[in-house]
Structures are given as structure tokens and as C-alpha cells.
Motif scaffolding. Structure first.
Motif, PDB file in Angstrom:
ATOM      1  N   VAL A  70       0.847  -1.189   0.000  1.00 35.47           N
ATOM      2  CA  VAL A  70       0.000   0.000   0.000  1.00 35.47           C
ATOM      3  C   VAL A  70       0.885   1.243   0.000  1.00 35.47           C
ATOM      4  CG1 VAL A  70      -1.669   1.359   1.334  1.00 35.47           C
ATOM      5  CG2 VAL A  70      -1.978  -1.120   1.092  1.00 35.47           C
ATOM      6  N   ASN A  71       1.880   1.250   0.878  1.00 35.07           N
ATOM      7  CA  ASN A  71       2.772   2.403   0.953  1.00 35.07           C
ATOM      8  C   ASN A  71       3.588   2.582  -0.324  1.00 35.07           C
ATOM      9  OD1 ASN A  71       1.994   3.331   3.517  1.00 35.07           O
ATOM     10  ND2 ASN A  71       3.260   1.785   4.507  1.00 35.07           N
ATOM     11  N   ALA A  72       4.032   1.475  -0.927  1.00 37.28           N
ATOM     12  CA  ALA A  72       4.779   1.559  -2.188  1.00 37.28           C
ATOM     13  C   ALA A  72       3.874   2.078  -3.307  1.00 37.28           C
ATOM     14  CB  ALA A  72       5.353   0.191  -2.558  1.00 37.28           C
ATOM     15  N   ALA A  73       2.653   1.569  -3.383  1.00 35.42           N
ATOM     16  CA  ALA A  73       1.720   2.021  -4.416  1.00 35.42           C
ATOM     17  C   ALA A  73       1.407   3.505  -4.241  1.00 35.42           C
ATOM     18  CB  ALA A  73       0.432   1.187  -4.378  1.00 35.42           C
ATOM     19  N   TYR A  74       1.275   3.949  -3.014  1.00 37.99           N
ATOM     20  CA  TYR A  74       1.022   5.364  -2.754  1.00 37.99           C
ATOM     21  C   TYR A  74       2.250   6.203  -3.134  1.00 37.99           C
ATOM     22  CZ  TYR A  74      -0.096   9.691  -0.363  1.00 37.99           C
ATOM     23  OH  TYR A  74      -0.326  11.008  -0.078  1.00 37.99           O
ATOM     24  N   SER A  75       3.435   5.743  -2.759  1.00 31.49           N
ATOM     25  CA  SER A  75       4.671   6.460  -3.094  1.00 31.49           C
ATOM     26  C   SER A  75       4.855   6.613  -4.600  1.00 31.49           C
ATOM     27  CB  SER A  75       5.890   5.728  -2.530  1.00 31.49           C
ATOM     28  OG  SER A  75       5.892   5.764  -1.138  1.00 31.49           O
ATOM     29  N   LEU A  76       4.456   5.596  -5.333  1.00 28.85           N
ATOM     30  CA  LEU A  76       4.574   5.624  -6.789  1.00 28.85           C
ATOM     31  C   LEU A  76       3.484   6.474  -7.445  1.00 28.85           C
ATOM     32  CD1 LEU A  76       5.352   1.843  -7.368  1.00 28.85           C
ATOM     33  CD2 LEU A  76       6.924   3.754  -7.791  1.00 28.85           C
ATOM     34  N   GLY A  77       2.473   6.847  -6.688  1.00 22.13           N
ATOM     35  CA  GLY A  77       1.365   7.626  -7.234  1.00 22.13           C
ATOM     36  C   GLY A  77       0.314   6.770  -7.914  1.00 22.13           C
ATOM     37  N   LEU A  78       0.269   5.486  -7.558  1.00 19.19           N
ATOM     38  CA  LEU A  78      -0.689   4.577  -8.176  1.00 19.19           C
ATOM     39  C   LEU A  78      -2.041   4.608  -7.483  1.00 19.19           C
ATOM     40  CD1 LEU A  78       1.614   1.448  -8.657  1.00 19.19           C
ATOM     41  CD2 LEU A  78       1.327   3.443 -10.153  1.00 19.19           C
ATOM     42  N   VAL A  79      -2.045   4.897  -6.184  1.00 18.64           N
ATOM     43  CA  VAL A  79      -3.277   4.916  -5.400  1.00 18.64           C
ATOM     44  C   VAL A  79      -3.328   6.164  -4.533  1.00 18.64           C
ATOM     45  CG1 VAL A  79      -3.430   2.389  -5.298  1.00 18.64           C
ATOM     46  CG2 VAL A  79      -2.305   3.615  -3.453  1.00 18.64           C
ATOM     47  N   THR A  80      -4.517   6.447  -4.078  1.00 20.87           N
ATOM     48  CA  THR A  80      -4.721   7.510  -3.097  1.00 20.87           C
ATOM     49  C   THR A  80      -5.486   6.911  -1.931  1.00 20.87           C
ATOM     50  OG1 THR A  80      -6.790   8.195  -4.134  1.00 20.87           O
ATOM     51  CG2 THR A  80      -4.792   9.343  -4.835  1.00 20.87           C
ATOM     52  N   GLY A  81      -5.567   7.658  -0.871  1.00 17.44           N
ATOM     53  CA  GLY A  81      -6.298   7.180   0.289  1.00 17.44           C
ATOM     54  C   GLY A  81      -7.695   7.740   0.335  1.00 17.44           C
ATOM     55  N   ARG A  82      -8.329   7.488   1.435  1.00 17.73           N
ATOM     56  CA  ARG A  82      -9.652   8.048   1.697  1.00 17.73           C
ATOM     57  C   ARG A  82      -9.442   9.331   2.510  1.00 17.73           C
ATOM     58  NH1 ARG A  82     -13.283   4.467  -0.937  1.00 17.73           N
ATOM     59  NH2 ARG A  82     -12.840   2.337  -0.373  1.00 17.73           N
ATOM     60  N   ALA A  83     -10.465   9.853   3.065  1.00 16.38           N
ATOM     61  CA  ALA A  83     -10.389  11.101   3.834  1.00 16.38           C
ATOM     62  C   ALA A  83      -9.602  10.936   5.136  1.00 16.38           C
ATOM     63  CB  ALA A  83     -11.794  11.598   4.140  1.00 16.38           C
ATOM     64  N   SER A  84      -9.042  12.002   5.589  1.00 13.62           N
ATOM     65  CA  SER A  84      -8.386  12.110   6.905  1.00 13.62           C
ATOM     66  C   SER A  84      -7.260  11.121   7.132  1.00 13.62           C
ATOM     67  CB  SER A  84      -9.427  11.984   8.019  1.00 13.62           C
ATOM     68  OG  SER A  84     -10.431  12.954   7.878  1.00 13.62           O
ATOM     69  N   GLY A  85      -6.511  10.794   6.089  1.00 13.83           N
ATOM     70  CA  GLY A  85      -5.341   9.940   6.247  1.00 13.83           C
ATOM     71  C   GLY A  85      -5.604   8.460   6.367  1.00 13.83           C
ATOM     72  N   TYR A  86      -6.769   8.011   5.940  1.00 10.83           N
ATOM     73  CA  TYR A  86      -7.104   6.593   5.973  1.00 10.83           C
ATOM     74  C   TYR A  86      -7.062   6.008   4.572  1.00 10.83           C
ATOM     75  CZ  TYR A  86      -8.539   7.236  10.775  1.00 10.83           C
ATOM     76  OH  TYR A  86      -8.545   7.521  12.113  1.00 10.83           O
ATOM     77  N   PHE A  87      -6.726   4.716   4.510  1.00 11.37           N
ATOM     78  CA  PHE A  87      -6.696   4.018   3.229  1.00 11.37           C
ATOM     79  C   PHE A  87      -7.859   3.047   3.079  1.00 11.37           C
ATOM     80  CE2 PHE A  87      -5.350   0.685   0.272  1.00 11.37           C
ATOM     81  CZ  PHE A  87      -5.095   1.466  -0.831  1.00 11.37           C
ATOM     82  N   ASP A  88      -8.322   2.481   4.165  1.00 11.44           N
ATOM     83  CA  ASP A  88      -9.394   1.487   4.143  1.00 11.44           C
ATOM     84  C   ASP A  88      -8.927   0.223   3.411  1.00 11.44           C
ATOM     85  OD1 ASP A  88     -11.884   0.482   4.782  1.00 11.44           O
ATOM     86  OD2 ASP A  88     -12.978   1.674   3.296  1.00 11.44           O
ATOM     87  N   PRO A  89      -7.844  -0.393   3.897  1.00 11.11           N
ATOM     88  CA  PRO A  89      -7.203  -1.502   3.181  1.00 11.11           C
ATOM     89  C   PRO A  89      -8.048  -2.746   3.000  1.00 11.11           C
ATOM     90  CG  PRO A  89      -6.357  -1.367   5.411  1.00 11.11           C
ATOM     91  CD  PRO A  89      -7.222  -0.155   5.201  1.00 11.11           C
ATOM     92  N   ASN A  90      -8.983  -2.995   3.896  1.00 15.28           N
ATOM     93  CA  ASN A  90      -9.778  -4.218   3.818  1.00 15.28           C
ATOM     94  C   ASN A  90     -11.089  -4.050   3.076  1.00 15.28           C
ATOM     95  OD1 ASN A  90      -7.854  -5.739   5.296  1.00 15.28           O
ATOM     96  ND2 ASN A  90      -8.582  -4.734   7.152  1.00 15.28           N
ATOM     97  N   ALA A  91     -11.349  -2.849   2.579  1.00 15.29           N
ATOM     98  CA  ALA A  91     -12.566  -2.613   1.808  1.00 15.29           C
ATOM     99  C   ALA A  91     -12.418  -3.233   0.422  1.00 15.29           C
ATOM    100  CB  ALA A  91     -12.834  -1.118   1.679  1.00 15.29           C
TER     101      ALA A  91
END
Length: 178
Positions: A70-91
Motif C-alpha cells: 500500500v505504501n509503495a503504491a502510494y509512493s509511486l502515485g498509483l493509489v490515493t487514500g480516503r479522507a483524513s489519512g485513511y486508506f481502508d485496506p480491507n474494503a
């Protein structure tokens, strides 16, 4: 349970070996894929397309996960999170969001994939108007490139089902086509 290890088709077994994280090897292929699980697939797809190594920096970008993919995908600009610094990984992940991530991989890898001539056209799907505005261009691109196909509506037609969820099996098939 239908698991990846039991999946008999050699093409999909090859896709699994290339794209599926080992942590999902005994998971049901027909269950919905989570946002975190698809990040692992996206990072592997990025590595394969670019030939670049992707390293986990140890940096934590989200309050609700420290998953390296998740962190690598975010660093690469492949994904974004949800509001307030959450990713919701299990959704579960929506089909249109798979298209957004795959599109981001192409963009970040600097690849302009050629359109594959085919019969698919996003306007052929009755539910095209339900694609969220942020996902319209990525969905159109993935349909044009024949990465994403419609799913049966049970009446002999097909729907894009952009806000529908994807199974692990569907996600790997899309990523393999990609």
C-alpha cells in the motif's frame, strides 16, 4: 473453495505467478479483492512494466495500515487514500478504481499503450453513465485497450458495473491483460 492453487488453467496460473502475491495463494479466487490486495498486484505490474525495483521505504502514509505494498503504491502515485489519512485496506475495490490504478501505472511508467482494435466501445454499455467523474477517462482507456470487459447482466447483455466490486480472479485477469 476455489483457490488459486486449484485454478487449473495454465494461462491464469502464469498470471498468478507473475502478479498474485504469495499471501493470497490459499485465498478464494472468487471472493472480492481488497484495496490492499490489489496494491500488491499493482506494484508487481509496475515492476514488470518498468523493470524498476520498488522498495518499501518504511514510511507510513495512512493511519489504518502499514502494509508495504500500500505504501509503495502510494509512493509511486498509483493509489490515493480516503479522507483524513485513511486508506481502508480491507474494503472491496470497485471495478472503476481498478481502471484508475491500472491507468496510473501506465502514466507513471511513461507508457502510451496502443489501442487494440476491437468491437468494445464504452458507449455500448448501458451503465456508462454511472461511471464516477474521476474514473471516466481511465475506464474508457481500459475498455479501449480491451483490458476491461463488461460482465453479464443475466439477460444476454453486458454491463461495465463500474461501482461493482471485483473478485481476485477478475482483478488478476485484468492485470494480466494489462
Amino acid at each position: 473453495w476455489f483457490t488459486w492453487r486449484k485454478w487449473g488453467c495454465s494461462d491464469y496460473n502464469k498470471a498468478w505467478k507473475r502478479l498474485m502475491p504469495t499471501s493470497l495463494a490459499d485465498s478464494s479466487a472468487r471472493e472480492e479483492i481488497t484495496r490492499a490486495e490489489f496494491c500488491a498486484i499493482a506494484v508487481k505490474a509496475y515492476k514488470q512494466l518498468t523493470g524498476k525495483a520498488v522498495y518499501a521505504s518504511g514510511q507510513k502514509f495512512f493511519r489504518d495500515t502499514d502494509d508495504a505494498n500500500v505504501n509503495a503504491a502510494y509512493s509511486l502515485g498509483l493509489v490515493t487514500g480516503r479522507a483524513s489519512g485513511y486508506f481502508d485496506p480491507n474494503a472491496s475495490i470497485e471495478r472503476q478504481d481498478l481502471c484508475v490504478i491500472l491507468n496510473n501505472i501506465l502514466d507513471k511508467a511513461g507508457i502510451d499503450a496502443p489501442e487494440i482494435a476491437g468491437d468494445a466501445c464504452v458507449e455500448d454499455y448501458d451503465d456508462v453513465s454511472t461511471i464516477k467523474s474521476y474514473a471516466v477517462d481511465p475506464v474508457v482507456r481500459m475498455v479501449d485497450y480491451t483490458i476491461v470487459n463488461g460482465i453479464s447482466d443475466g439477460l444476454g447483455g453486458a454491463q461495465l458495473a463500474p461501482s461493482g466490486t471485483a473478485t481476485r480472479e477478475q482483478a488478476v485477469i485484468m492485470a494480466n491483460r494489462f
